[in-house]
Design a protein around this motif. Structure first.
Motif, PDB file in Angstrom:
ATOM      1  N   UNK A   4       4.544   3.044  -6.749  1.00 20.30           N
ATOM      2  CA  UNK A   4       4.831   2.047  -5.737  1.00 20.30           C
ATOM      3  C   UNK A   4       4.212   2.526  -4.416  1.00 20.30           C
ATOM      4  N   UNK A   5       3.499   1.633  -3.728  1.00 17.74           N
ATOM      5  CA  UNK A   5       2.839   1.978  -2.485  1.00 17.74           C
ATOM      6  C   UNK A   5       3.674   1.638  -1.258  1.00 17.74           C
ATOM      7  N   UNK A   6       3.177   2.054  -0.113  1.00 15.84           N
ATOM      8  CA  UNK A   6       3.873   1.823   1.156  1.00 15.84           C
ATOM      9  C   UNK A   6       4.121   0.336   1.378  1.00 15.84           C
ATOM     10  N   UNK A   7       3.119  -0.487   1.139  1.00 17.03           N
ATOM     11  CA  UNK A   7       3.281  -1.928   1.365  1.00 17.03           C
ATOM     12  C   UNK A   7       4.321  -2.533   0.437  1.00 17.03           C
ATOM     13  N   UNK A   8       4.453  -2.002  -0.773  1.00 15.19           N
ATOM     14  CA  UNK A   8       5.463  -2.505  -1.704  1.00 15.19           C
ATOM     15  C   UNK A   8       6.874  -2.176  -1.226  1.00 15.19           C
ATOM     16  N   UNK A   9       7.031  -1.060  -0.502  1.00 15.73           N
ATOM     17  CA  UNK A   9       8.359  -0.653  -0.027  1.00 15.73           C
ATOM     18  C   UNK A   9       8.745  -1.360   1.270  1.00 15.73           C
ATOM     19  N   UNK A  10       7.798  -1.999   1.924  1.00 22.04           N
ATOM     20  CA  UNK A  10       8.039  -2.807   3.123  1.00 22.04           C
ATOM     21  C   UNK A  10       8.602  -2.007   4.301  1.00 22.04           C
ATOM     22  N   UNK A  11       8.300  -0.733   4.375  1.00 24.78           N
ATOM     23  CA  UNK A  11       8.702   0.089   5.513  1.00 24.78           C
ATOM     24  C   UNK A  11       7.443   0.609   6.186  1.00 24.78           C
ATOM     25  N   UNK A  12       6.799  -0.240   6.953  1.00 27.18           N
ATOM     26  CA  UNK A  12       5.532   0.144   7.549  1.00 27.18           C
ATOM     27  C   UNK A  12       5.708   1.081   8.739  1.00 27.18           C
ATOM     28  N   UNK A  13       6.783   0.921   9.495  1.00 24.71           N
ATOM     29  CA  UNK A  13       6.958   1.717  10.707  1.00 24.71           C
ATOM     30  C   UNK A  13       7.936   2.861  10.566  1.00 24.71           C
ATOM     31  N   UNK A  14       8.947   2.703   9.758  1.00 22.91           N
ATOM     32  CA  UNK A  14       9.995   3.719   9.654  1.00 22.91           C
ATOM     33  C   UNK A  14      10.427   3.850   8.199  1.00 22.91           C
ATOM     34  N   UNK A  15       9.852   4.744   7.504  1.00 22.57           N
ATOM     35  CA  UNK A  15      10.228   4.939   6.109  1.00 22.57           C
ATOM     36  C   UNK A  15       9.973   6.367   5.680  1.00 22.57           C
ATOM     37  N   UNK A  16      10.237   6.635   4.438  1.00 24.06           N
ATOM     38  CA  UNK A  16      10.057   7.985   3.900  1.00 24.06           C
ATOM     39  C   UNK A  16       8.597   8.423   3.993  1.00 24.06           C
ATOM     40  N   UNK A  17       7.675   7.486   3.825  1.00 24.30           N
ATOM     41  CA  UNK A  17       6.252   7.835   3.914  1.00 24.30           C
ATOM     42  C   UNK A  17       5.887   8.310   5.319  1.00 24.30           C
ATOM     43  N   UNK A  18       6.464   7.667   6.324  1.00 21.67           N
ATOM     44  CA  UNK A  18       6.196   8.060   7.706  1.00 21.67           C
ATOM     45  C   UNK A  18       6.773   9.457   7.961  1.00 21.67           C
ATOM     46  N   UNK A  19       7.962   9.697   7.458  1.00 21.03           N
ATOM     47  CA  UNK A  19       8.575  11.016   7.629  1.00 21.03           C
ATOM     48  C   UNK A  19       7.739  12.098   6.949  1.00 21.03           C
ATOM     49  N   UNK A  20       7.227  11.820   5.755  1.00 22.12           N
ATOM     50  CA  UNK A  20       6.363  12.782   5.065  1.00 22.12           C
ATOM     51  C   UNK A  20       5.094  13.038   5.870  1.00 22.12           C
ATOM     52  N   UNK A  21       4.529  11.977   6.425  1.00 19.09           N
ATOM     53  CA  UNK A  21       3.323  12.102   7.228  1.00 19.09           C
ATOM     54  C   UNK A  21       3.587  12.926   8.479  1.00 19.09           C
ATOM     55  N   UNK A  22       4.725  12.671   9.138  1.00 20.52           N
ATOM     56  CA  UNK A  22       5.097  13.452  10.325  1.00 20.52           C
ATOM     57  C   UNK A  22       5.244  14.933   9.986  1.00 20.52           C
ATOM     58  N   UNK A  23       5.898  15.225   8.865  1.00 21.59           N
ATOM     59  CA  UNK A  23       6.077  16.626   8.462  1.00 21.59           C
ATOM     60  C   UNK A  23       4.735  17.293   8.164  1.00 21.59           C
ATOM     61  N   UNK A  24       3.831  16.556   7.529  1.00 26.82           N
ATOM     62  CA  UNK A  24       2.500  17.107   7.240  1.00 26.82           C
ATOM     63  C   UNK A  24       1.742  17.385   8.541  1.00 26.82           C
ATOM     64  N   UNK A  25       1.853  16.469   9.507  1.00 27.21           N
ATOM     65  CA  UNK A  25       1.193  16.680  10.799  1.00 27.21           C
ATOM     66  C   UNK A  25       1.807  17.858  11.544  1.00 27.21           C
ATOM     67  N   UNK A  26       3.142  17.989  11.488  1.00 20.66           N
ATOM     68  CA  UNK A  26       3.809  19.115  12.135  1.00 20.66           C
ATOM     69  C   UNK A  26       3.327  20.440  11.548  1.00 20.66           C
ATOM     70  N   UNK A  27       3.193  20.484  10.228  1.00 24.00           N
ATOM     71  CA  UNK A  27       2.722  21.704   9.573  1.00 24.00           C
ATOM     72  C   UNK A  27       1.283  22.009   9.987  1.00 24.00           C
ATOM     73  N   UNK A  28       0.461  20.995  10.089  1.00 19.10           N
ATOM     74  CA  UNK A  28      -0.944  21.173  10.451  1.00 19.10           C
ATOM     75  C   UNK A  28      -1.101  21.624  11.900  1.00 19.10           C
ATOM     76  N   UNK A  29      -0.397  20.937  12.817  1.00 19.00           N
ATOM     77  CA  UNK A  29      -0.547  21.234  14.241  1.00 19.00           C
ATOM     78  C   UNK A  29       0.368  22.363  14.731  1.00 19.00           C
ATOM     79  N   UNK A  30       1.425  22.639  13.976  1.00 21.41           N
ATOM     80  CA  UNK A  30       2.339  23.693  14.380  1.00 21.41           C
ATOM     81  C   UNK A  30       3.217  23.325  15.561  1.00 21.41           C
TER      82      UNK A  30
END
Length: 83
Positions: A1-27
């Motif tokens: 199931x993709x992001x568009x199927x979950x209908x959480x474009x602005x605030x969802x688990x995918x965004x949280x995962x992306x934020x965590x990945x960016x935090x790890x990358x940028x420190x």
């Protein structure tokens, strides 16, 4: 199931995962926002700009520049250079 199927474009688990990945990358802490206007608004606030302040804005810009500044209570002042 993709992001568009979950209908959480602005605030969802995918965004949280992306934020965590960016935090790890940028420190450093990261916050994702839903659009560029929201990002500009946060940037203006982080600069401590608010009511009573004036911000010079190029006269040739996107309206979001003015919206983000005025949303903080500051005044956007269109300007241009003197050739």
């Amino acid at each position: 199931m993709g992001v568009l199927d979950r209908e959480y474009l602005g605030m969802g688990a995918d965004v949280q995962q992306f934020e965590h990945a960016l935090e790890a990358f940028f420190g450093r802490p990261v916050v994702c926002v839903v659009n560029g206007t929201a990002a500009l608004h946060l940037a203006v606030q982080c600069c401590g700009i608010g009511p009573g302040d004036e911000v010079l804005v190029p006269s040739l810009t996107y309206v979001a520049s003015f919206q983000a500044i005025s949303a903080t209570g500051a005044k956007a002042v269109a300007c241009d250079i003197d050739a």
